[in-house]
Structure formats: structure tokens, C-alpha cells
Design an enzyme around this catalytic site. Structure first.
Site, PDB file in Angstrom:
ATOM      1  N   HIS A   1     -22.988   8.503  13.252  1.00  0.00           N
ATOM      2  CA  HIS A   1     -23.784   7.620  12.346  1.00  0.00           C
ATOM      3  C   HIS A   1     -25.364   8.384  11.915  1.00  0.00           C
ATOM      4  O   HIS A   1     -26.195   7.674  11.732  1.00  0.00           O
ATOM      5  CB  HIS A   1     -24.386   6.648  13.376  1.00  0.00           C
ATOM      6  CG  HIS A   1     -23.181   5.508  13.364  1.00  0.00           C
ATOM      7  ND1 HIS A   1     -23.187   4.371  12.551  1.00  0.00           N
ATOM      8  CD2 HIS A   1     -21.978   5.520  14.241  1.00  0.00           C
ATOM      9  CE1 HIS A   1     -21.763   3.743  13.041  1.00  0.00           C
ATOM     10  NE2 HIS A   1     -21.319   4.465  14.007  1.00  0.00           N
ATOM     11  N   THR A   2     -25.035   9.661  11.581  1.00  0.00           N
ATOM     12  CA  THR A   2     -26.268  10.364  11.062  1.00  0.00           C
ATOM     13  C   THR A   2     -26.002  10.478   9.465  1.00  0.00           C
ATOM     14  O   THR A   2     -26.940  10.933   8.734  1.00  0.00           O
ATOM     15  CB  THR A   2     -26.195  11.898  11.845  1.00  0.00           C
ATOM     16  OG1 THR A   2     -24.941  12.405  11.822  1.00  0.00           O
ATOM     17  CG2 THR A   2     -26.806  11.847  13.141  1.00  0.00           C
TER      18      THR A   2
ATOM     19  N   SER B   1       3.240   3.263  -0.531  1.00  0.00           N
ATOM     20  CA  SER B   1       3.156   4.111   0.563  1.00  0.00           C
ATOM     21  C   SER B   1       4.206   3.691   1.508  1.00  0.00           C
ATOM     22  O   SER B   1       4.977   2.648   1.557  1.00  0.00           O
ATOM     23  CB  SER B   1       1.608   3.607   1.012  1.00  0.00           C
ATOM     24  OG  SER B   1       1.647   3.912   2.589  1.00  0.00           O
TER      25      SER B   1
ATOM     26  N   GLY C   1      -6.600   3.964  11.323  1.00  0.00           N
ATOM     27  CA  GLY C   1      -7.595   3.160  12.108  1.00  0.00           C
ATOM     28  C   GLY C   1      -7.816   3.653  13.389  1.00  0.00           C
ATOM     29  O   GLY C   1      -8.534   3.184  14.137  1.00  0.00           O
TER      30      GLY C   1
ATOM     31  N   SER D   1      -9.659   9.260  10.258  1.00  0.00           N
ATOM     32  CA  SER D   1      -9.886   9.063   8.709  1.00  0.00           C
ATOM     33  C   SER D   1      -8.855   9.075   7.842  1.00  0.00           C
ATOM     34  O   SER D   1      -8.585  10.217   7.081  1.00  0.00           O
ATOM     35  CB  SER D   1     -11.094  10.083   8.171  1.00  0.00           C
ATOM     36  OG  SER D   1     -11.568   9.454   7.178  1.00  0.00           O
ATOM     37  N   SER D   2      -7.904   8.373   8.113  1.00  0.00           N
ATOM     38  CA  SER D   2      -6.500   8.323   7.269  1.00  0.00           C
ATOM     39  C   SER D   2      -7.030   7.860   5.883  1.00  0.00           C
ATOM     40  O   SER D   2      -6.568   8.094   4.782  1.00  0.00           O
ATOM     41  CB  SER D   2      -5.698   7.326   7.683  1.00  0.00           C
ATOM     42  OG  SER D   2      -6.071   5.748   7.578  1.00  0.00           O
TER      43      SER D   2
ATOM     44  N   ASP E   1     -16.635  12.143   5.666  1.00  0.00           N
ATOM     45  CA  ASP E   1     -14.992  12.233   6.125  1.00  0.00           C
ATOM     46  C   ASP E   1     -14.483  12.854   4.826  1.00  0.00           C
ATOM     47  O   ASP E   1     -13.742  13.708   5.038  1.00  0.00           O
ATOM     48  CB  ASP E   1     -14.470  10.770   5.954  1.00  0.00           C
ATOM     49  CG  ASP E   1     -14.984  10.066   7.494  1.00  0.00           C
ATOM     50  OD1 ASP E   1     -15.769  10.357   8.385  1.00  0.00           O
ATOM     51  OD2 ASP E   1     -14.609   8.667   7.548  1.00  0.00           O
TER      52      ASP E   1
HETATM   53  P1  ADP Z   1      -9.349   5.228   9.365  1.00  0.00           P
HETATM   54  O1  ADP Z   1     -10.059   6.022   8.099  1.00  0.00           O
HETATM   55  O2  ADP Z   1     -10.414   5.729  10.596  1.00  0.00           O
HETATM   56  O3  ADP Z   1      -8.162   5.536   9.726  1.00  0.00           O
HETATM   57  P2  ADP Z   1     -10.124   3.222   7.681  1.00  0.00           P
HETATM   58  O4  ADP Z   1     -10.241   1.486   8.038  1.00  0.00           O
HETATM   59  O5  ADP Z   1     -11.355   3.724   7.142  1.00  0.00           O
HETATM   60  O6  ADP Z   1      -9.688   3.698   9.010  1.00  0.00           O
HETATM   61  O7  ADP Z   1      -8.860   3.394   6.864  1.00  0.00           O
HETATM   62  C1  ADP Z   1      -7.616   2.702   7.018  1.00  0.00           C
HETATM   63  C2  ADP Z   1      -7.199   1.987   5.765  1.00  0.00           C
HETATM   64  O8  ADP Z   1      -6.726   2.982   4.808  1.00  0.00           O
HETATM   65  C3  ADP Z   1      -5.831   1.608   5.920  1.00  0.00           C
HETATM   66  O9  ADP Z   1      -5.952   0.123   6.414  1.00  0.00           O
HETATM   67  C4  ADP Z   1      -5.021   1.229   4.804  1.00  0.00           C
HETATM   68  O10 ADP Z   1      -5.759   0.273   3.602  1.00  0.00           O
HETATM   69  C5  ADP Z   1      -5.698   2.791   4.038  1.00  0.00           C
HETATM   70  N1  ADP Z   1      -4.573   3.720   4.313  1.00  0.00           N
HETATM   71  C6  ADP Z   1      -5.006   4.986   4.949  1.00  0.00           C
HETATM   72  N2  ADP Z   1      -3.834   5.679   5.034  1.00  0.00           N
HETATM   73  C7  ADP Z   1      -2.900   5.071   4.236  1.00  0.00           C
HETATM   74  C8  ADP Z   1      -1.493   5.510   3.658  1.00  0.00           C
HETATM   75  N3  ADP Z   1      -0.685   6.618   4.041  1.00  0.00           N
HETATM   76  N4  ADP Z   1      -0.802   4.455   3.008  1.00  0.00           N
HETATM   77  C9  ADP Z   1      -1.325   3.332   2.500  1.00  0.00           C
HETATM   78  N5  ADP Z   1      -2.914   2.935   2.875  1.00  0.00           N
HETATM   79  C10 ADP Z   1      -3.515   3.848   3.756  1.00  0.00           C
HETATM   80 MG    MG Z   2     -12.003   5.753   7.305  1.00  0.00          MG
END
Ligand code: ADP
Ligand code: MG
Length: 393
Positions: A35-36, A68, A133, A137-138, A183
Site C-alpha cells: 500500500h505504498t 480464456s 485472486g 497478480s493474475s 504489479d
Molecule cells: P489478482 O490480480 O490478485 O489475481 P485481481 O482481482 O486483480 O486479482 O484480478 C483477477 C481478475 O483478472 C479475474 O477475476 C479476471 O477477471 C482477470 N483475469 C486474470 N487472469 C485471467 C485469465 N487467465 N483469463 C481471464 N481473466 C483473467
Molecule cells: Mg490484481
């Protein structure tokens, strides 16, 4: 099937042919500095070996189509020239996940002189081994993979920092999640056995060697499987508290304050805002201290800084949850050099720095503690600081 093969298979299903190319970008873990980023301060994330792969083909009709592996039956399609009308006002018409890939295309087209009528259309099939999630950082991984692909295919010539910025614009404006740029920078700039020391104001980034391999240390992640939701609730609230604190203290961002400002902050701010501000100020100091410690004394010496960071997030910023606290406390009791929650909070993952030989002991202790507490079974795994976004083929 590995995620890269899965992306190719999905692409074949979508189009009936082989992709033109494959690009990928990793998830990330933040070693310290939570959170910085939106307070224009310091962070120290690293890219991990888990990646999102984008298999991409070229179309001649100016349209973008994405699919996806998370929802393989539901491809989403739009004309590139329609994107400016869709984002941000009509983004609700697009499936939430597809706002990431389409949002990246939109951000790249609006931030460069590229002509949406002239650039080629694309088909994109996505598959990933970054858990969604989980605080890894997907979102930056999907953004980084697509930004890299479109930068190459459209010949935009943007550098990695600019691609990271486009990812952040897409996430803030197209998706509507008010997150900082950390990220995306980690996902774009990562290197093997190294972290990225990032000044979130100047966006100056430098590679800091971690030296984990030489020290015989591993990074263990405990994914608590408690879901966090960035676009709602606590995250926006914490961000607002930081803005309020900076305003009341008369600085553009909390980055402009140091430990020496704490007494004045305590006089001027209500208790909650003060503690939020104190977390950010002390966390900025801990990030800088971690970089110095890594350079001068090596990774084994950063344990107390990780522990102090967790205490600050638990007590001052109040973004931990019982599962994260248990993961951190148990890992430490089982012999971890240091441990902290990582990511935005309210769930997600904890990180522990652990001697190679102790990884099974720490993992088993955390699993047993979760079972005894009646929590869902956590996912415990190691991550290796790895390379950032690139073209795979
Ligand atoms: P985090 O970044 O911590 O995983 P976020 O809420 O920031 O969580 O991002 C997750 C969201 O990004 C998912 O709910 C989806 O909408 C999108 N996302 C991430 N990876 C994929 C993927 N491989 N295919 C489709 N959507 C994705
Ligand atoms: Mg994220």
C-alpha cells in the site's frame, strides 16, 4: 497440460489454425512495500515463474477476439474502432474478465498515435498458471502478456515501463479497479533471483539481486484461499484514508513524509487516519532498509523487516485476516527467517522466507494449523523470482 500448450490448444479451437506468436507475462509477489505504491512511495516486488500465456493470431478485419481457458466457451469480440466508445462509459457491456484484454488494447491505442482503423485485428487465446485472486497478480500477468503481444504486432515500439503504465491505465479505467502500478512493473521488469526496487513517483526501477539460491533460501507462499475483491470495500477505503492524511498534512503524497513527521501527524489526525499514515511512512522506510540490507548483508538478514511489515499491516493498516496471521505466525514458529502477508490484504497470500531444508516442515506446520483452526486447506507452494514479460515464440 502446461499453460503454454493450453493457450495454443485453445487458439486452435477458436480459429482452426496455429497462432502467429506467443507472449507471456508472470504474476508477482511483493517482497515488501504494501500500500505504498499509490502513495508514490517504494515497493520491492519480484516476478514469479507462474505465467499467463497469450497465443495470438492476426485478423484482417480490425476486430479483437479474446478467449480464456477460465471460460473457454465464451469468447468476447469487438471492433478495435469501437473501443473508445466502450471504455470507460459502457464497460458494463463487456464480460468482466474481458475488460482486461480489451482494456489493454484500448489503453495502447489511446496512449499512442496508433490508428485503430489501421492496426491489424487479433485473435487471442489465454491460459495461465497464475492463480486468480490469490494476491499473485493474475491481472498484471494478463495485462503484461497482451500488452507485449500488441506492442510487437502493432509495431508500437513502447518500452517496458510504458507497457506497464498502459496495463495500469487499463486496470484503473477500463476495469475500474483503483490499483497502483507496482504489479505491472514487476511483471514487465522482473529478472531471475532478483527483485525490482521501484520508486512509484518517478517510476525509476532498479534490479536488486536477492541471492536466495546462494543463501540456500526459498520463498514459500501460503495462499489462504480467502478471496479478496479489489474493486470494492477495504482497498478503496484505505486509499481514501491515505489521501485524507496527505491532504491534512499538507503534502502531495504520503511519500513526502518520514518517521520524523510522525509526532506532528499524531497531533493533526484522528487515530484511525494516523495509524494508516504511520503504516505507509514506516513501510517506505522498511523497503529502503530491505534494499540496503540485501546489498550489504544478504537475504538472511531481512527477516525482522518482513516481520515488522506484517505487524504494521495487521495493527496499523488493519488489512490482515485471521488466516494470514495464522500463516505468518506458524511459519515463523516452524523456523522461517521472516514472514508477512503480501498483496492488497483482506485475504490472498502470505510469504515466508525459509531455509531450503525447512520448506517441508514449515509447509506441514501451516497446513496442520489451518486444519486445527477449522480454516479451508491452504495452498502452500514455493515461488522462484523469475523473468518478466517476453515473447515465447
Ligand atoms: P489478482 O490480480 O490478485 O489475481 P485481481 O482481482 O486483480 O486479482 O484480478 C483477477 C481478475 O483478472 C479475474 O477475476 C479476471 O477477471 C482477470 N483475469 C486474470 N487472469 C485471467 C485469465 N487467465 N483469463 C481471464 N481473466 C483473467
Ligand atoms: Mg490484481
Amino acid at each position: 497440460m502446461t499453460a503454454d500448450r493450453e493457450a495454443v490448444a485453445l487458439f486452435r479451437e477458436l480459429t482452426g489454425s496455429a497462432p502467429f506468436g506467443m507472449w507471456s507475462a508472470p504474476g508477482r509477489v511483493n517482497l515488501i512495500g504494501e500500500h505504498t505504491d499509490y502513495n508514490e512511495g517504494f515497493v520491492l516486488p519480484f516476478a514469479i515463474e507462474r505465467r499467463t500465456y497469450a497465443a495470438v493470431g492476426i485478423r484482417d478485419d480490425g476486430r479483437i477476439r479474446v478467449v480464456s481457458s477460465l471460460d473457454p466457451r465464451a469468447p468476447v469480440e469487438a471492433a478495435l474502432s469501437d473501443l473508445p466508445a466502450l471504455f470507460p462509459d459502457r464497460r458494463d457491456e463487456i464480460a468482466e474478465w474481458a475488460r482486461y484484454p480489451l482494456g489493454i488494447a484500448w489503453a495502447l491505442l489511446t496512449s499512442t498515435s496508433a490508428d485503430a482503423q489501421a492496426v491489424s485485428g487479433v485473435d487471442i487465446a489465454l491460459a495461465s498458471d497464475v492463480p486468480v485472486g490469490a494476491g499473485l497478480s493474475s491481472s498484471a500477468a494478463i495485462e503484461g502478456a497482451i500488452a507485449s503481444a500488441l506492442n510487437d504486432i502493432w509495431g508500437l515500439g513502447l518500452r517496458r515501463v510504458a507497457l506497464a503504465h498502459a496495463g495500469n491505465v487499463a486496470e484503473n479505467t477500463a476495469v475500474g479497479a483503483p490499483t497502483g502500478v507496482m504489479d505491472q512493473m514487476a511483471s514487465m521488469l522482473g529478472e531471475r533471483d532478483a527483485a525490482i526496487f521501484l520508486d512509484c513517483r518517478s517510476l525509476d526501477a532498479s534490479v536488486v539481486e536477492l541471492g536466495l539460491a546462494r543463501a540456500g533460501l526459498e520463498l514459500v507462499i501460503v495462499d489462504t484461499r480467502v478471496q479478496h475483491a479489489h474493486s470494492t470495500g477495504g482497498y478503496g477505503d484505505r486509499r481514501a484514508a491515505c489521501e485524507r492524511g496527505a491532504q491534512l498534512l499538507g503534502v502531495p503524497a504520503l511519500r513526502d513524509l518520514t518517521i520524523a513527521d510522525l509526532p506532528r501527524a499524531q497531533l493533526l489526525l484522528d487515530d484511525v487516519t494516523y495509524r494508516r499514515v504511520r503504516h505507509v511512512i514506516t513501510e517506505d522506510a522498511r523497503v529502503q532498509e530491505t534494499v540496503r540490507t540485501l546489498q550489504e548483508r544478504g537475504p538472511r538478514a531481512i527477516g525482522p523487516l518482513l516481520d515488522a511489515s506484517h505487524a504494521s499491516m495487521r495493527d496499523d493498516f488493519e488489512i490482515s485476516v485471521p488466516e494470514l496471521d495464522l500463516a505468518v505466525d506458524t511459519a515463523r514458529a516452524a523456523g522461517a527467517v521472516g514472514a508477512r502477508m503480501t498483496g492488497g490484504g483482506f485475504g490472498g497470500s502470505a510469504l515466508a522466507l525459509v531455509d531450503h531444508a525447512l520448506v517441508p516442515t514449515v509447509s506441514a506446520a501451516v497446513e496442520a494449523a489451518f486444519l486445527a483452526a477449522g480454516f479451508a486447506t491452504p495452498h502452500v507452494f514455493t515461488v522462484r523470482p523469475s523473468e518478466g514479460a517476453h515473447r515465447d515464440g
